[in-house]
Design an enzyme around this catalytic site. Structure first.
Site, PDB file in Angstrom:
ATOM      1  N   LYS A   1     -21.344  17.965   7.285  1.00  0.00           N
ATOM      2  CA  LYS A   1     -20.293  18.308   8.250  1.00  0.00           C
ATOM      3  C   LYS A   1     -19.978  17.157   9.201  1.00  0.00           C
ATOM      4  O   LYS A   1     -18.846  17.028   9.678  1.00  0.00           O
ATOM      5  CB  LYS A   1     -20.700  19.554   9.053  1.00  0.00           C
ATOM      6  CG  LYS A   1     -19.572  20.142   9.890  1.00  0.00           C
ATOM      7  CD  LYS A   1     -18.408  20.570   9.014  1.00  0.00           C
ATOM      8  CE  LYS A   1     -17.271  21.140   9.849  1.00  0.00           C
ATOM      9  NZ  LYS A   1     -16.102  21.456   9.016  1.00  0.00           N
TER      10      LYS A   1
ATOM     11  N   SER B   1       0.834  -1.200   0.000  1.00  0.00           N
ATOM     12  CA  SER B   1       0.000   0.000   0.000  1.00  0.00           C
ATOM     13  C   SER B   1       0.876   1.261   0.000  1.00  0.00           C
ATOM     14  O   SER B   1       1.591   1.497  -0.963  1.00  0.00           O
ATOM     15  CB  SER B   1      -0.957  -0.024   1.189  1.00  0.00           C
ATOM     16  OG  SER B   1      -2.108   0.760   0.905  1.00  0.00           O
TER      17      SER B   1
END
Length: 285
Positions: A159, A107
């Protein structure tokens, strides 16, 4: 007279120890060398590695750099920052940078390796895992059982996306997936550029799967099979160095902070406060 000689030996020895501690790379031999930089563990911060790359790129006696990567990856941004720093060394300093893969270089670890001139892996190295992961928890059911109600006050409907206080909506999932897809494409593009492959060639390999070093070589994600010593000699050959290469690497300086942090890590090995949405180039087990 004997006392003066003893004092001179003590003072001289102390001076050498002090110089060695403050200037570990000081060497009066003038011999060309290969620098060894280690990227180990989960990648959470890039500054130390970037500083080491910059230091050795500016040292005229260092002709090549070997990155020893033994990492399952980590944060997206620090992985990208080290990747970009490797490219700067290659472009500005014109020095070869070779990746040597240890037990695991997956990764974010592979993201960094993709920027180097050549990748050397052991046959049993675990690498690849080209993908992005975002992990969140939903405690809504548990909170209802214990009689706790979460209250959120926000100024925009997205949010509190990823909030552990409630189930994620389909609209929020689509939003986060679009972010994931964009960061995943950045990874694929970086591999394509670094490995001189087409994006269409990388995409089938970039579904998050891991490869052994031997499988990665067959998939053209790795150049050669070998260990760290092989990588060092390859770096020296690329740099045109003759004979047995001299290897230098940063010495870990004494730090009370490291001692304290390692002590707390041993006491609370699983304690982690992670309530935000974080993107990771990380191999998940």
């Amino acid at each position: 007279m004997l006392r003066r000689i003893l004092w001179a030996i003590v003072i001289g020895g102390g001076a050498l120890i002090l110089i060695n501690a403050l200037l570990p790379d000081l060497d009066f031999s003038g011999q060309d060398r290969v620098a060894l930089i280690r990227v180990e563990g989960v990648i959470l911060d890039a500054q130390a590695t970037i500083s080491e790359l910059k230091h050795y790129s500016e040292n005229p006696l260092v002709k090549a750099i070997v990155l020893r990567i033994d990492s399952p990856g980590g944060g997206v941004v620090p992985s990208q920052e080290i990747h970009d720093a490797v490219k700067r060394v290659k472009n500005k300093s014109n020095k070869a940078v070779i990746a040597s893969m240890g037990t695991v270089a997956a990764s974010g670890g592979y993201y960094i390796a993709a920027a180097t001139d050549r990748i050397i892996a052991n046959p049993g190295t675990l690498t690849g895992s080209i993908g992005v992961i975002m992990e969140m928890a939903n405690f809504e059911g548990l909170m209802k059982k214990v009689g706790v109600e979460g209250v959120v006050i926000k100024s925009g409907r997205f949010k509190d996306v990823g909030s552990p206080l409630r189930k994620m909506s389909d609209e929020e999932r689509k939003l986060l997936q679009s972010v994931m897809d964009d960061v995943h494409h950045q990874f694929i593009q970086a591999v394509a550029d670094g490995r001189s492959l087409e994006v269409s060639e990388v995409e089938p390999l970039a579904d998050g799967r891991i490869y052994t070093g031997r499988q990665a070589k067959e998939a053209r994600l790795v150049d050669e099979l070998g260990d760290l010593d092989d990588a060092i000699h390859i770096a020296a050959d690329i740099a045109g160095m003759e004979g047995e290469p001299k290897v230098v690497e940063p010495r870990k300086r004494f730090s009370f902070r490291d001692i304290i942090e390692s002590r707390w890590a041993s006491v609370f090995p699983k304690l982690e406060l992670d309530t935000g949405v974080k993107l990771k180039y990380l191999m998940a087990f």
